[in-house]
Design a protein around this motif. Sequence first.
Motif, mmCIF file in Angstrom:
data_model
loop_
_atom_site.group_PDB
_atom_site.id
_atom_site.type_symbol
_atom_site.label_atom_id
_atom_site.label_comp_id
_atom_site.label_asym_id
_atom_site.label_seq_id
_atom_site.Cartn_x
_atom_site.Cartn_y
_atom_site.Cartn_z
ATOM 1 N N VAL A 1 36.460 153.497 -14.217
ATOM 2 C CA VAL A 1 37.035 154.045 -15.450
ATOM 3 C C VAL A 1 35.978 154.062 -16.546
ATOM 4 O O VAL A 1 35.230 153.106 -16.715
ATOM 5 C CB VAL A 1 38.310 153.266 -15.861
ATOM 6 C CG1 VAL A 1 38.023 151.791 -16.071
ATOM 7 C CG2 VAL A 1 38.937 153.853 -17.102
ATOM 8 N N ASP A 2 35.896 155.199 -17.255
ATOM 9 C CA ASP A 2 34.900 155.351 -18.319
ATOM 10 C C ASP A 2 35.483 156.257 -19.397
ATOM 11 O O ASP A 2 36.485 156.952 -19.158
ATOM 12 C CB ASP A 2 33.616 155.961 -17.735
ATOM 13 C CG ASP A 2 32.366 155.494 -18.485
ATOM 14 O OD1 ASP A 2 32.494 154.947 -19.594
ATOM 15 O OD2 ASP A 2 31.251 155.687 -17.945
ATOM 16 N N ASP A 3 34.849 156.266 -20.566
ATOM 17 C CA ASP A 3 35.345 157.167 -21.616
ATOM 18 C C ASP A 3 34.791 158.581 -21.403
ATOM 19 O O ASP A 3 35.500 159.562 -21.620
ATOM 20 C CB ASP A 3 34.973 156.646 -23.024
ATOM 21 C CG ASP A 3 33.481 156.478 -23.228
ATOM 22 O OD1 ASP A 3 32.758 156.202 -22.252
ATOM 23 O OD2 ASP A 3 33.012 156.614 -24.380
ATOM 24 N N ILE A 4 33.527 158.669 -20.990
ATOM 25 C CA ILE A 4 32.857 159.977 -20.903
ATOM 26 C C ILE A 4 32.229 160.121 -19.527
ATOM 27 O O ILE A 4 31.638 159.162 -19.005
ATOM 28 C CB ILE A 4 31.742 160.068 -21.973
ATOM 29 C CG1 ILE A 4 32.345 160.053 -23.384
ATOM 30 C CG2 ILE A 4 30.878 161.313 -21.782
ATOM 31 C CD1 ILE A 4 31.313 159.915 -24.497
ATOM 32 N N VAL A 5 32.347 161.298 -18.922
ATOM 33 C CA VAL A 5 31.492 161.607 -17.779
ATOM 34 C C VAL A 5 30.656 162.813 -18.212
ATOM 35 O O VAL A 5 31.192 163.863 -18.544
ATOM 36 C CB VAL A 5 32.308 161.807 -16.465
ATOM 37 C CG1 VAL A 5 33.413 162.822 -16.615
ATOM 38 C CG2 VAL A 5 31.395 162.202 -15.309
ATOM 39 N N ASP A 6 29.358 162.599 -18.274
ATOM 40 C CA ASP A 6 28.468 163.637 -18.814
ATOM 41 C C ASP A 6 27.647 164.224 -17.667
ATOM 42 O O ASP A 6 28.056 165.189 -17.023
ATOM 43 C CB ASP A 6 27.596 163.010 -19.907
ATOM 44 C CG ASP A 6 26.758 164.028 -20.656
ATOM 45 O OD1 ASP A 6 26.672 165.180 -20.200
ATOM 46 O OD2 ASP A 6 26.162 163.680 -21.702
ATOM 47 N N SER A 7 26.506 163.632 -17.326
ATOM 48 C CA SER A 7 25.734 164.146 -16.175
ATOM 49 C C SER A 7 26.424 163.776 -14.866
ATOM 50 O O SER A 7 26.130 164.346 -13.819
ATOM 51 C CB SER A 7 24.330 163.546 -16.190
ATOM 52 O OG SER A 7 24.404 162.159 -15.910
ATOM 53 N N GLY A 8 27.315 162.812 -14.909
ATOM 54 C CA GLY A 8 27.986 162.319 -13.691
ATOM 55 C C GLY A 8 27.193 161.231 -12.995
ATOM 56 O O GLY A 8 27.681 160.617 -12.048
ATOM 57 N N GLY A 9 25.970 160.974 -13.488
ATOM 58 C CA GLY A 9 25.109 159.979 -12.841
ATOM 59 C C GLY A 9 25.735 158.600 -12.782
ATOM 60 O O GLY A 9 25.704 157.933 -11.747
ATOM 61 N N THR A 10 26.333 158.182 -13.883
ATOM 62 C CA THR A 10 26.916 156.830 -13.933
ATOM 63 C C THR A 10 27.983 156.677 -12.852
ATOM 64 O O THR A 10 27.969 155.709 -12.074
ATOM 65 C CB THR A 10 27.531 156.579 -15.330
ATOM 66 O OG1 THR A 10 26.496 156.722 -16.301
ATOM 67 C CG2 THR A 10 28.146 155.201 -15.433
ATOM 68 N N MET A 11 28.911 157.617 -12.794
ATOM 69 C CA MET A 11 30.024 157.531 -11.832
ATOM 70 C C MET A 11 29.518 157.643 -10.385
ATOM 71 O O MET A 11 29.929 156.876 -9.512
ATOM 72 C CB MET A 11 31.042 158.651 -12.091
ATOM 73 C CG MET A 11 31.827 158.501 -13.373
ATOM 74 S SD MET A 11 32.927 157.075 -13.306
ATOM 75 C CE MET A 11 34.140 157.549 -14.550
HETATM 76 C C1 R5P Z 1 27.978 155.482 -21.926
HETATM 77 O O1 R5P Z 1 27.917 154.423 -22.529
HETATM 78 C C2 R5P Z 1 29.276 156.204 -21.667
HETATM 79 O O2 R5P Z 1 30.371 155.322 -21.723
HETATM 80 C C3 R5P Z 1 29.232 156.863 -20.300
HETATM 81 O O3 R5P Z 1 29.076 155.855 -19.303
HETATM 82 C C4 R5P Z 1 28.089 157.831 -20.214
HETATM 83 O O4 R5P Z 1 28.103 158.722 -21.305
HETATM 84 C C5 R5P Z 1 28.174 158.630 -18.915
HETATM 85 O O5 R5P Z 1 27.077 159.460 -18.848
HETATM 86 P P1 R5P Z 1 26.576 160.112 -17.494
HETATM 87 O O6 R5P Z 1 27.775 160.774 -16.843
HETATM 88 O O7 R5P Z 1 25.537 161.090 -17.953
HETATM 89 O O8 R5P Z 1 25.994 159.037 -16.642
#
Ligand code: R5P
Length: 310
Positions: free
Chosen positions: A215-225
């Motif tokens: 669970v996260d607030d933002i998925v941006d590049s998707g790398g974290t997930m």
């Molecule tokens: C960072 O602190 C946010 O909570 C997200 O984990 C982050 O923005 C996700 O970014 P990305 O999808 O690029 O890994």
Amino acid sequence: MKLLTGNSNRPLADAIAKYLELPFTKAVVRRFADMEVFVEIQENVRGEDMFVIQSTSYPANDHLMELLIMVDALRRASARRITAVIPYFGYARQDRKVGPRTPISAKLVANLITEAGANRVLTVDLHAGQIQGFFDIPTDNLYAQPPLVKDIQDHLGGESLMVISPDVGGVVRARALAKRLGTDLAIVDKRRERAGESEVMNIIGDVSGRTCLLVDDIVDSGGTMCNAAEALLKNGAKAVYAYATHGVLSGGAVARIRDSKLKSLVITDSIQATEDVRNCPNIRRVSVAPLLGEAIRRISSESSVSSLFD
Ligand code: R5P
């Protein structure tokens, strides 16, 4: 109460208007040939309680400018109160100085919105709750958890679930979800070497044999997930599902999610989905329109917003 929308997320604005059974205030929000934003409110709004719906999502600067100019137009048209409804608050990740001589852009954006004439802000899952303090006007930060929890219960009801925070910064959010679901919590200790890239280090907690919910607030590049999913599976997880409020999904994120080990990624409609997102087989969307619609109704009638989450 009257509604006005910019161009950032018309489907969500339509769904909010449908929930409230209200038409939009007649207005033109368009560009001149040189891309300057032009707004014209085409009906009387004098003395009205105005709600302006606009996510400051990609292209963030254009959508922010639309919001500022809509608010300015309403202020000059003598609206009684103006609430900026910002389902996704862009620039929120720039909430502190990350090094010498760097800006705090989230604070600057908060100042701009206030200076334009907004009297209140309504938003969803701010990257950090403290950003509410960047505004010197009342700010309601809604939690997208209710529709996300419903999706979890509908799709993963019978599983032995474990909630996972994909980084240390997200532990409070993940713990709240774990508490709500009555499950355990684990943490991915992520270290980011360069902006825009992420690297998974260690898993804090035993995930073997468990169905993991990132669970996260933002998925941006998707790398974290995606990286977290790989690490969890390497550590014996049975399957990995991901939930994020804001689907920023920039660059090659959709392809990365599609080709990843994630069974699915669920996001909300706080940001308008691109065609790629809509067609991605393992991305599903849930709506925050009823939540925002109900919050707008309660703000307008001066009743409690926090009781939405009791
Ligand atoms: C960072 O602190 C946010 O909570 C997200 O984990 C982050 O923005 C996700 O970014 P990305 O999808 O690029 O890994």
